[in-house]
Design a protein around this motif. Structure first.
Motif, PDB file in Angstrom:
ATOM      1  N   GLY A   1      33.124  42.030  36.565  1.00 25.23           N
ATOM      2  CA  GLY A   1      32.359  40.829  36.881  1.00 25.23           C
ATOM      3  C   GLY A   1      32.551  40.375  38.313  1.00 25.23           C
ATOM      4  N   CYS A   2      33.336  41.114  39.088  1.00 25.52           N
ATOM      5  CA  CYS A   2      33.537  40.802  40.512  1.00 25.52           C
ATOM      6  C   CYS A   2      32.466  41.547  41.303  1.00 25.52           C
ATOM      7  CB  CYS A   2      34.938  41.218  40.955  1.00 25.52           C
ATOM      8  SG  CYS A   2      36.263  40.376  40.054  1.00 25.52           S
ATOM      9  N   PHE A   3      31.293  40.948  41.400  1.00 26.01           N
ATOM     10  CA  PHE A   3      30.134  41.645  41.932  1.00 26.01           C
ATOM     11  C   PHE A   3      30.258  42.005  43.407  1.00 26.01           C
ATOM     12  CE2 PHE A   3      27.697  39.165  38.491  1.00 26.01           C
ATOM     13  CZ  PHE A   3      28.023  40.127  37.548  1.00 26.01           C
ATOM     14  N   GLN A   4      30.871  41.151  44.178  1.00 23.60           N
ATOM     15  CA  GLN A   4      30.965  41.408  45.610  1.00 23.60           C
ATOM     16  C   GLN A   4      32.133  42.331  45.953  1.00 23.60           C
ATOM     17  OE1 GLN A   4      28.531  40.513  47.587  1.00 23.60           O
ATOM     18  NE2 GLN A   4      27.535  39.440  45.888  1.00 23.60           N
ATOM     19  N   GLU A   5      33.264  42.162  45.265  1.00 25.37           N
ATOM     20  CA  GLU A   5      34.458  42.930  45.607  1.00 25.37           C
ATOM     21  C   GLU A   5      34.465  44.337  45.024  1.00 25.37           C
ATOM     22  OE1 GLU A   5      34.214  39.977  44.138  1.00 25.37           O
ATOM     23  OE2 GLU A   5      36.059  38.797  44.341  1.00 25.37           O
ATOM     24  N   ASP A   6      33.828  44.527  43.881  1.00 24.78           N
ATOM     25  CA  ASP A   6      33.984  45.784  43.143  1.00 24.78           C
ATOM     26  C   ASP A   6      32.714  46.624  43.085  1.00 24.78           C
ATOM     27  OD1 ASP A   6      36.627  45.315  42.661  1.00 24.78           O
ATOM     28  OD2 ASP A   6      36.337  44.516  40.644  1.00 24.78           O
ATOM     29  N   GLN A   7      32.007  46.737  44.183  1.00 27.69           N
ATOM     30  CA  GLN A   7      30.800  47.556  44.209  1.00 27.69           C
ATOM     31  C   GLN A   7      31.170  49.023  44.428  1.00 27.69           C
ATOM     32  OE1 GLN A   7      27.773  46.022  46.844  1.00 27.69           O
ATOM     33  NE2 GLN A   7      28.121  43.914  46.197  1.00 27.69           N
ATOM     34  N   THR A   8      31.812  49.589  43.428  1.00 26.68           N
ATOM     35  CA  THR A   8      32.264  50.972  43.486  1.00 26.68           C
ATOM     36  C   THR A   8      32.275  51.571  42.089  1.00 26.68           C
ATOM     37  OG1 THR A   8      34.129  52.421  44.058  1.00 26.68           O
ATOM     38  CG2 THR A   8      34.655  50.204  43.304  1.00 26.68           C
ATOM     39  N   HIS A   9      32.297  52.887  42.035  1.00 24.68           N
ATOM     40  CA  HIS A   9      32.354  53.583  40.749  1.00 24.68           C
ATOM     41  C   HIS A   9      33.786  53.776  40.270  1.00 24.68           C
ATOM     42  CE1 HIS A   9      33.153  56.674  43.751  1.00 24.68           C
ATOM     43  NE2 HIS A   9      33.750  57.356  42.797  1.00 24.68           N
ATOM     44  N   ASP A  10      34.764  53.519  41.147  1.00 24.42           N
ATOM     45  CA  ASP A  10      36.174  53.778  40.851  1.00 24.42           C
ATOM     46  C   ASP A  10      36.695  52.789  39.807  1.00 24.42           C
ATOM     47  OD1 ASP A  10      38.766  54.603  40.862  1.00 24.42           O
ATOM     48  OD2 ASP A  10      39.244  53.842  42.869  1.00 24.42           O
TER      49      ASP A  10
END
Length: 247
Positions: free
Chosen positions: A145-154
Motif C-alpha cells: 500500500g506504499c504507492f510512492q515508495e514501493d514501485q518495484t517488483h521486488d
C-alpha cells in the motif's frame, strides 16, 4: 324358375392407406388444429433474443448486448492481441506504455504479467489517481500500500508486515529454540499471505471486464540491496496478543 342375377358391387377407388400416409394425414390435421409450426417457434425465439439484446444495449449505455457479460472474443482489442500472440516486454519497453504517448496503449504489470488498462484512462492515464502504476511492475506497492515508495517488483522482506509482534514479557518465557521455531512458522505463514495478496490483484486485472492480459515482463533484475519495509506497512503488523483474543 327364374335365374338370379348377381349384382356386381362397383370397385372402390379408395385404396388402403399405408402407415406412412396415415401418419402424414394425422400430422397435417394436428398442424391445422394448432396453427403453430416449428418455423413460428423459431421466429418467436429469435424475436425475444433480439429484443433482449437491444434492451441490454440501451440499459447498459451501449456497454454490452448480453447484460454485462462480454466474452473476450467480442472485444476488438482483446481479439487483436489474441491473434497477434502475447508480448514479451523488457522493463525499458514497458516504461513506454505509461499513457504519456496517446498512440500507445496503457500497460501495467503485476507479478510479471502485463495488463492493458487503456479502457480506463481517467484512472490510469496521465493525471489519473493510479497512473504511477503504469509502465512498470509495481507488485510490491500492491501488497504494502506504499504507492510512492514501493514501485518495484521486488517482494523481499514484504512478509514482515504479516508477521505478528510479540510482547517482550512473553518472549522472555521462551527459549532461543522456541523463538526460532516460532519465527520460522510465522515467516512461512506470512509469505503465504503475501502470495495471496499478489494473486488477488493479479486475478483482479485478469478477470476484469475492461482490462486484459497482453504478455509478460522479461529481464526483471533483483536489486542488490533489499528494500526496507515502508512505514505504513510496519504499522499494519498485527500484535500476537490481539490475534489470540480474536481466536
Amino acid at each position: 324358375m327364374s335365374s338370379l342375377r348377381q349384382r356386381q358391387v362397383p370397385a372402390s377407388n379408395n385404396e388402403p392407406s399405408t402407415p406412412k400416409q396415415n401418419a402424414q394425414k394425422t400430422k397435417s390435421r394436428h398442424e391445422k388444429k394448432t396453427g403453430l409450426s416449428v418455423l413460428d417457434i423459431i421466429r418467436v425465439v429469435v424475436t425475444l433474443i433480439v429484443a433482449s439484446c437491444g434492451l441490454s444495449y440501451y440499459m447498459t449505455s451501449t456497454e454490452s448486448v448480453l447484460w454485462g457479460y462480454r466474452p473476450w472474443f467480442t472485444r476488438w482489442p482483446v481479439l487483436v492481441r489474441y491473434l497477434q500472440g502475447p508480448l514479451s516486454l523488457t522493463p525499458e519497453q514497458l516504461a513506454l506504455y505509461n499513457g504519456s504517448d496517446s498512440a500507445l496503449p496503457i500497460y501495467l504489470a503485476i507479478n510479471g504479467s502485463v495488463f492493458d488498462v487503456s479502457a480506463n484512462p481517467l484512472v490510469y492515464g496521465p493525471g489519473g489517481h493510479y497512473n504511477f502504476f503504469t509502465g512498470k511492475d509495481a507488485t510490491r506497492a500492491f501488497v504494502t500500500g506504499c504507492f510512492q515508495e514501493d514501485q518495484t517488483h521486488d517482494l523481499r522482506g514484504v512478509e514482515e508486515m504479516f508477521m505478528p509482534l510479540d510482547e517482550e514479557a512473553e518472549l522472555k518465557t521462551l527459549s532461543s529454540g522456541e523463538k526460532k521455531i516460532r519465527r520460522e512458522q510465522d515467516r512461512r505463514l506470512a509469505r503465504t499471505s503475501v502470495q495471496k495478496q499478489v494473486q488477488h490483484w493479479e486475478n483482479f486485472f485478469r478477470n476484469h471486464q475492461k482490462y486484459f492480459e497482453v504478455g509478460k515482463v522479461v529481464g526483471l533484475e533483483v536489486p542488490e540491496e533489499q528494500r526496507e519495509l515502508c512505514q505504513a506497512a510496519k504499522q499494519q503488523r498485527p500484535k500476537r496478543s490481539n490475534m489470540k483474543k480474536g481466536n
